[in-house]
Design a protein around this motif. Sequence first.
Motif, PDB file in Angstrom:
ATOM      1  N   PRO A 115      33.152  31.309  37.794  1.00  0.00           N
ATOM      2  CA  PRO A 115      33.081  32.699  37.329  1.00  0.00           C
ATOM      3  C   PRO A 115      34.413  33.452  37.405  1.00  0.00           C
ATOM      4  CG  PRO A 115      31.634  32.313  39.241  1.00  0.00           C
ATOM      5  CD  PRO A 115      32.094  30.982  38.765  1.00  0.00           C
ATOM      6  N   VAL A 116      35.217  33.166  38.433  1.00  0.00           N
ATOM      7  CA  VAL A 116      36.522  33.845  38.524  1.00  0.00           C
ATOM      8  C   VAL A 116      37.431  33.374  37.383  1.00  0.00           C
ATOM      9  CG1 VAL A 116      38.597  34.160  39.937  1.00  0.00           C
ATOM     10  CG2 VAL A 116      36.352  34.223  41.016  1.00  0.00           C
ATOM     11  N   THR A 117      37.373  32.080  37.086  1.00  0.00           N
ATOM     12  CA  THR A 117      38.177  31.538  35.986  1.00  0.00           C
ATOM     13  C   THR A 117      37.726  32.137  34.647  1.00  0.00           C
ATOM     14  OG1 THR A 117      38.361  29.503  37.245  1.00  0.00           O
ATOM     15  CG2 THR A 117      38.996  29.389  34.936  1.00  0.00           C
ATOM     16  N   ARG A 118      36.415  32.329  34.513  1.00  0.00           N
ATOM     17  CA  ARG A 118      35.902  32.939  33.271  1.00  0.00           C
ATOM     18  C   ARG A 118      36.473  34.325  33.069  1.00  0.00           C
ATOM     19  NH1 ARG A 118      29.762  31.592  31.773  1.00  0.00           N
ATOM     20  NH2 ARG A 118      30.020  33.435  30.490  1.00  0.00           N
ATOM     21  N   VAL A 119      36.479  35.100  34.151  1.00  0.00           N
ATOM     22  CA  VAL A 119      37.032  36.457  34.049  1.00  0.00           C
ATOM     23  C   VAL A 119      38.515  36.384  33.672  1.00  0.00           C
ATOM     24  CG1 VAL A 119      37.606  38.549  35.357  1.00  0.00           C
ATOM     25  CG2 VAL A 119      35.336  37.504  35.614  1.00  0.00           C
ATOM     26  N   ILE A 120      39.253  35.509  34.362  1.00  0.00           N
ATOM     27  CA  ILE A 120      40.690  35.382  34.079  1.00  0.00           C
ATOM     28  C   ILE A 120      40.913  35.000  32.609  1.00  0.00           C
ATOM     29  CG2 ILE A 120      42.777  34.028  34.576  1.00  0.00           C
ATOM     30  CD1 ILE A 120      41.728  33.809  37.497  1.00  0.00           C
ATOM     31  N   ASP A 121      40.149  34.001  32.129  1.00  0.00           N
ATOM     32  CA  ASP A 121      40.320  33.552  30.744  1.00  0.00           C
ATOM     33  C   ASP A 121      40.048  34.689  29.756  1.00  0.00           C
ATOM     34  OD1 ASP A 121      40.910  31.061  31.698  1.00  0.00           O
ATOM     35  OD2 ASP A 121      38.993  30.127  31.155  1.00  0.00           O
ATOM     36  N   GLU A 122      38.973  35.440  30.016  1.00  0.00           N
ATOM     37  CA  GLU A 122      38.628  36.537  29.092  1.00  0.00           C
ATOM     38  C   GLU A 122      39.689  37.628  29.108  1.00  0.00           C
ATOM     39  OE1 GLU A 122      34.615  38.134  29.319  1.00  0.00           O
ATOM     40  OE2 GLU A 122      33.842  36.129  29.791  1.00  0.00           O
ATOM     41  N   VAL A 123      40.166  37.978  30.313  1.00  0.00           N
ATOM     42  CA  VAL A 123      41.184  39.035  30.411  1.00  0.00           C
ATOM     43  C   VAL A 123      42.455  38.599  29.673  1.00  0.00           C
ATOM     44  CG1 VAL A 123      42.670  40.330  32.004  1.00  0.00           C
ATOM     45  CG2 VAL A 123      40.261  39.958  32.585  1.00  0.00           C
ATOM     46  N   CYS A 124      42.860  37.329  29.879  1.00  0.00           N
ATOM     47  CA  CYS A 124      44.074  36.832  29.212  1.00  0.00           C
ATOM     48  C   CYS A 124      43.914  36.889  27.691  1.00  0.00           C
ATOM     49  CB  CYS A 124      44.393  35.391  29.652  1.00  0.00           C
ATOM     50  SG  CYS A 124      44.962  35.291  31.361  1.00  0.00           S
ATOM     51  N   GLU A 125      42.734  36.507  27.226  1.00  0.00           N
ATOM     52  CA  GLU A 125      42.497  36.479  25.781  1.00  0.00           C
ATOM     53  C   GLU A 125      42.569  37.891  25.188  1.00  0.00           C
ATOM     54  OE1 GLU A 125      42.478  34.186  23.648  1.00  0.00           O
ATOM     55  OE2 GLU A 125      41.799  35.418  21.960  1.00  0.00           O
ATOM     56  N   ILE A 126      42.006  38.865  25.910  1.00  0.00           N
ATOM     57  CA  ILE A 126      42.001  40.255  25.411  1.00  0.00           C
ATOM     58  C   ILE A 126      43.435  40.801  25.325  1.00  0.00           C
ATOM     59  CG2 ILE A 126      41.332  42.624  25.991  1.00  0.00           C
ATOM     60  CD1 ILE A 126      38.708  41.304  27.208  1.00  0.00           C
ATOM     61  N   PHE A 127      44.225  40.580  26.388  1.00  0.00           N
ATOM     62  CA  PHE A 127      45.598  41.103  26.356  1.00  0.00           C
ATOM     63  C   PHE A 127      46.495  40.315  25.393  1.00  0.00           C
ATOM     64  CE2 PHE A 127      44.242  43.452  30.097  1.00  0.00           C
ATOM     65  CZ  PHE A 127      44.840  44.684  29.862  1.00  0.00           C
ATOM     66  N   ARG A 128      46.132  39.048  25.150  1.00  0.00           N
ATOM     67  CA  ARG A 128      46.888  38.255  24.177  1.00  0.00           C
ATOM     68  C   ARG A 128      46.838  38.936  22.799  1.00  0.00           C
ATOM     69  NH1 ARG A 128      46.522  34.651  20.444  1.00  0.00           N
ATOM     70  NH2 ARG A 128      44.267  34.838  20.366  1.00  0.00           N
ATOM     71  N   GLU A 129      45.663  39.537  22.519  1.00  0.00           N
ATOM     72  CA  GLU A 129      45.493  40.189  21.215  1.00  0.00           C
ATOM     73  C   GLU A 129      46.433  41.362  21.021  1.00  0.00           C
ATOM     74  OE1 GLU A 129      41.478  40.988  19.743  1.00  0.00           O
ATOM     75  OE2 GLU A 129      40.732  39.658  21.323  1.00  0.00           O
ATOM     76  N   ILE A 130      46.904  41.985  22.137  1.00  0.00           N
ATOM     77  CA  ILE A 130      47.835  43.112  21.973  1.00  0.00           C
ATOM     78  C   ILE A 130      49.243  42.731  22.440  1.00  0.00           C
ATOM     79  CG2 ILE A 130      46.137  44.973  21.892  1.00  0.00           C
ATOM     80  CD1 ILE A 130      46.600  45.457  24.873  1.00  0.00           C
ATOM     81  N   GLY A 131      49.579  41.458  22.266  1.00  0.00           N
ATOM     82  CA  GLY A 131      50.970  41.043  22.385  1.00  0.00           C
ATOM     83  C   GLY A 131      51.447  40.577  23.747  1.00  0.00           C
ATOM     84  N   PHE A 132      50.533  40.382  24.699  1.00  0.00           N
ATOM     85  CA  PHE A 132      50.959  39.916  26.024  1.00  0.00           C
ATOM     86  C   PHE A 132      51.043  38.391  26.059  1.00  0.00           C
ATOM     87  CE2 PHE A 132      49.905  44.178  26.968  1.00  0.00           C
ATOM     88  CZ  PHE A 132      50.424  44.515  28.206  1.00  0.00           C
ATOM     89  N   THR A 133      52.053  37.874  26.766  1.00  0.00           N
ATOM     90  CA  THR A 133      52.125  36.437  27.023  1.00  0.00           C
ATOM     91  C   THR A 133      51.857  36.207  28.518  1.00  0.00           C
ATOM     92  OG1 THR A 133      54.503  36.622  27.339  1.00  0.00           O
ATOM     93  CG2 THR A 133      53.748  35.919  25.166  1.00  0.00           C
ATOM     94  N   ILE A 134      51.619  34.958  28.892  1.00  0.00           N
ATOM     95  CA  ILE A 134      51.285  34.634  30.278  1.00  0.00           C
ATOM     96  C   ILE A 134      52.554  34.179  30.998  1.00  0.00           C
ATOM     97  CG2 ILE A 134      49.822  33.195  31.770  1.00  0.00           C
ATOM     98  CD1 ILE A 134      48.143  34.846  29.917  1.00  0.00           C
ATOM     99  N   ALA A 135      52.724  34.646  32.244  1.00  0.00           N
ATOM    100  CA  ALA A 135      53.854  34.174  33.047  1.00  0.00           C
ATOM    101  C   ALA A 135      53.341  33.702  34.409  1.00  0.00           C
ATOM    102  CB  ALA A 135      54.876  35.291  33.230  1.00  0.00           C
ATOM    103  N   ALA A 136      54.094  32.790  35.017  1.00  0.00           N
ATOM    104  CA  ALA A 136      53.735  32.286  36.349  1.00  0.00           C
ATOM    105  C   ALA A 136      55.011  32.170  37.177  1.00  0.00           C
ATOM    106  CB  ALA A 136      53.048  30.929  36.240  1.00  0.00           C
ATOM    107  N   GLY A 137      54.842  32.094  38.496  1.00  0.00           N
ATOM    108  CA  GLY A 137      56.013  31.979  39.375  1.00  0.00           C
ATOM    109  C   GLY A 137      55.593  31.459  40.727  1.00  0.00           C
ATOM    110  N   PRO A 138      56.560  31.355  41.662  1.00  0.00           N
ATOM    111  CA  PRO A 138      56.275  30.733  42.966  1.00  0.00           C
ATOM    112  C   PRO A 138      55.315  31.544  43.839  1.00  0.00           C
ATOM    113  CG  PRO A 138      58.510  31.609  42.906  1.00  0.00           C
ATOM    114  CD  PRO A 138      57.974  31.741  41.520  1.00  0.00           C
ATOM    115  N   GLU A 139      54.523  30.825  44.643  1.00  0.00           N
ATOM    116  CA  GLU A 139      53.626  31.487  45.596  1.00  0.00           C
ATOM    117  C   GLU A 139      54.344  31.783  46.906  1.00  0.00           C
ATOM    118  OE1 GLU A 139      50.225  28.849  45.707  1.00  0.00           O
ATOM    119  OE2 GLU A 139      49.578  29.476  43.707  1.00  0.00           O
ATOM    120  N   ILE A 140      55.407  31.019  47.188  1.00  0.00           N
ATOM    121  CA  ILE A 140      56.263  31.317  48.349  1.00  0.00           C
ATOM    122  C   ILE A 140      57.461  32.100  47.811  1.00  0.00           C
ATOM    123  CG2 ILE A 140      57.701  30.323  50.172  1.00  0.00           C
ATOM    124  CD1 ILE A 140      55.832  27.911  50.195  1.00  0.00           C
TER     125      ILE A 140
END
Length: 346
Positions: A115-140
């Motif tokens: 369920p947490v992944t579902r929320v993340i996927d949906e949120v990413c998809e919605i913001f993708r529609e208005i021009g956002f890209t995904i970024a990642a970085g270190p946890e430390i």
Amino acid sequence: MANEGPALRQRLEEIRRRGVEAFGAVSTREELEAARVEFLGRSGLVSEAMSRLRGLPAEERPETGQAGNRVKRELESLLEARLSEISAAESGDTGTAPTDLTLPGRRRWTGSVHPVTRVIDEVCEIFREIGFTIAAGPEIESDWHNFTALNIPLDHPAADMHDTFYVDDGVLLRTHTSPVQVRVMLEHEPPVRVLVPGLAFRRDPWDASHAPAFEQIEGLAVDEGIDFVEFRAAIDFFVHSFFGPGTRTRFRPSYFPFTEPSAEVDVTCFLCDGSGCATCKNTGWVEIMGSGMVNPAVFESVGYDPERFTGYAFGMGPARIAMLRYRIPDIRMLYEGDIAFLGQFA
Ligand code: 2U9
């Protein structure tokens, strides 16, 4: 007699071949016992051949003796195998259970999206529609990327030893995903529109509403001319897409060091439609995220001109949103890996 060694080895090979044949042909205990006596008994063929070792020249003995032992071991294991086959046949055990054709079929096991992944996927998809890209970085992270660059002084309570997992002097588990946006800005000139889903860590208890490691999704938009109206429009677009077009949004003033002004975002309760229930504590509103216009001090940290650029930022906890949406009363249920529970969200 120079040929005696090879002759005895040939004899052993013949005994082996006949033994394999004889053990293969028996079908009762009695026949098996007779074959055992003939080949492996005290005066059987193998013993008889081995007793002739003593008559061989010394240099022939080791090789011939080893050949004899190999034949003996092979026939012994064959004997054992046949004995268990015969026992199994006698007890009526054929090795496979009879098939019960009245049993219902076995359902093919399929996984489900957490369920947490579902929320993340949906949120990413919605913001993708208005021009956002995904970024990642270190946890430390360094304390500079996690706190200082974000206008959080190191003596701020959030940076306290009691709230943060320090790995080393100045090195810690990130307490939010915001240092990723700092890294994006250090590497790219505006315009920037990024969404950062990822784990964050805090020295929180493990109870119904806290987890020391939890998912976050943060967003950042920076460009020339971004104003509060664009900020509200982006949040409204998200709220309508995610919670439904009838959902209303309310901004409550708040404070974060990295945004100014700051706001908590509430939406009309999607469970009771605003009429009041346990989830919204009878207020008709539920809080879904924190947000604000990016503090110019943050732009200074990363070398952006704060006179030229403006932007907005927001952060939410997808576990909290999943709990609200699916009425999950305890955050630990999302992280214990109970397949029977998680499978409900397939
Ligand atoms: C940069 C500039 C600004 C990100 C933001 C929040 C408000 C916020 C919490 C929501 C629930 C964290 O998971 S949570 O506990 N976050 O309220 N986050 S504004 O602001 C940024 C980030 C990066 C460079």
